[in-house]
Enzyme design. Structure first.
Site, PDB file in Angstrom:
ATOM      1  N   CYS A 172       0.850  -1.186   0.000  1.00  0.00           N
ATOM      2  CA  CYS A 172       0.000   0.000   0.000  1.00  0.00           C
ATOM      3  C   CYS A 172       0.885   1.234   0.000  1.00  0.00           C
ATOM      4  O   CYS A 172       2.007   1.206   0.489  1.00  0.00           O
ATOM      5  CB  CYS A 172      -0.957   0.008   1.179  1.00  0.00           C
ATOM      6  SG  CYS A 172      -0.179  -0.235   2.765  1.00  0.00           S
TER       7      CYS A 172
ATOM      8  N   GLU B 133      -7.874   8.417   4.272  1.00  0.00           N
ATOM      9  CA  GLU B 133      -7.519   8.071   2.909  1.00  0.00           C
ATOM     10  C   GLU B 133      -8.714   7.634   2.068  1.00  0.00           C
ATOM     11  O   GLU B 133      -9.611   6.953   2.554  1.00  0.00           O
ATOM     12  CB  GLU B 133      -6.460   6.967   2.906  1.00  0.00           C
ATOM     13  CG  GLU B 133      -5.164   7.430   3.531  1.00  0.00           C
ATOM     14  CD  GLU B 133      -4.026   6.464   3.424  1.00  0.00           C
ATOM     15  OE1 GLU B 133      -2.877   6.922   3.501  1.00  0.00           O
ATOM     16  OE2 GLU B 133      -4.254   5.247   3.268  1.00  0.00           O
TER      17      GLU B 133
END
Length: 179
Positions: free
Chosen positions: A68, A115
Site C-alpha cells: 500500500c 484516505e
C-alpha cells in the site's frame, strides 16, 4: 515522466484532486488524500501478507496486505500501484482495480490516516518475492479464514486499514467468483 514526490494528493469525497500536501503533514492532521492498497492471492487463494518494517513511521511491525502507498501528484493510481509493488515487494504482476473506500484512523504517536483508498487485486504465481527490507520485515501466505481467525484473538497485530479492507475484499471476491 512523473517525478518522485514527498507530497500526497489531497482529494474530496469524490476522489477529485483539490491540492497536494507533504506526506507527513497530511498524516499529522487528518487531510483526506489518495492512496491505494494491493491484495495478491496465490492459486490456492491464500493472500500474500507483509509485515511492515519496524522502522516505519506508523504501524511499524504490523501485518497488512501485500502493498500500500500513495500515488505521486500527476501519477495515475494504477501506474503507482504497479510501481510501488515492484519497489516494495520486488514483484511485477498484473493487478486490477476492484473497488475503493474511505477510512479514518488515529495512532498512538499522534498521526492519522484519512484516505480515499483504491483497492487492487491480483494473482501471484511463482514470481520471486524480493521485498525491500526498509519497507518489509517479513511476508507470508494465509487464507482469509486463517487471517480472520488470527484477527479474532490478535487484532493488535494488524494495521487499521487492513482490518477495514479485509471484509470488503472478501465480499468483493465472493460477489465476483463464478459459482
Amino acid at each position: 515522466m512523473i517525478q518522485a514526490s514527498p507530497d500526497v494528493i489531497l482529494v474530496n469525497e469524490q476522489d477529485e484532486p483539490i491540492g497536494t500536501m507533504e506526506k507527513m503533514a497530511a498524516h499529522q492532521s487528518p487531510h483526506l488524500h489518495r492512496a491505494f492498497s494491493i491484495f495478491l492471492f496465490d492459486k490456492q487463494q491464500r493472500m500474500l501478507l507483509q509485515q511492515r518494517a519496524h522502522s516505519k513511521y506508523h504501524s511499524a511491525g504490523l501485518w497488512t496486505n501485500t502493498c500500500c502507498s500513495h500515488p505521486y501528484p500527476g501519477e495515475p493510481v494504477a501506474d503507482a500501484a504497479a510501481r510501488r509493488l515492484k519497489e516494495e515487494m520486488g514483484i511485477s504482476v498484473p493487478v486490477e482495480k476492484a473497488f475503493h473506500f474511505t477510512y479514518q484512523a488515529s495512532f498512538d504517536n499522534g498521526l492519522y490516516e484519512y484516505e480515499f483508498d483504491h483497492v487492487f487485486i491480483g494473482e501471484i504465481d511463482d514470481a520471486t518475492i524480493e521485498p525491500d527490507p526498509a519497507e518489509v520485515a517479513a511476508y507470508t501466505f494465509r487464507s482469509i479464514e486463517e487471517i480472520n481467525a488470527d484477527m479474532a484473538t490478535s487484532a493488535h497485530k494488524y494495521t487499521e486499514w487492513f482490518k477495514i479492507a479485509l471484509p470488503l475484499v472478501a465480499q468483493h471476491l465472493k460477489a465476483n467468483t463464478p459459482a
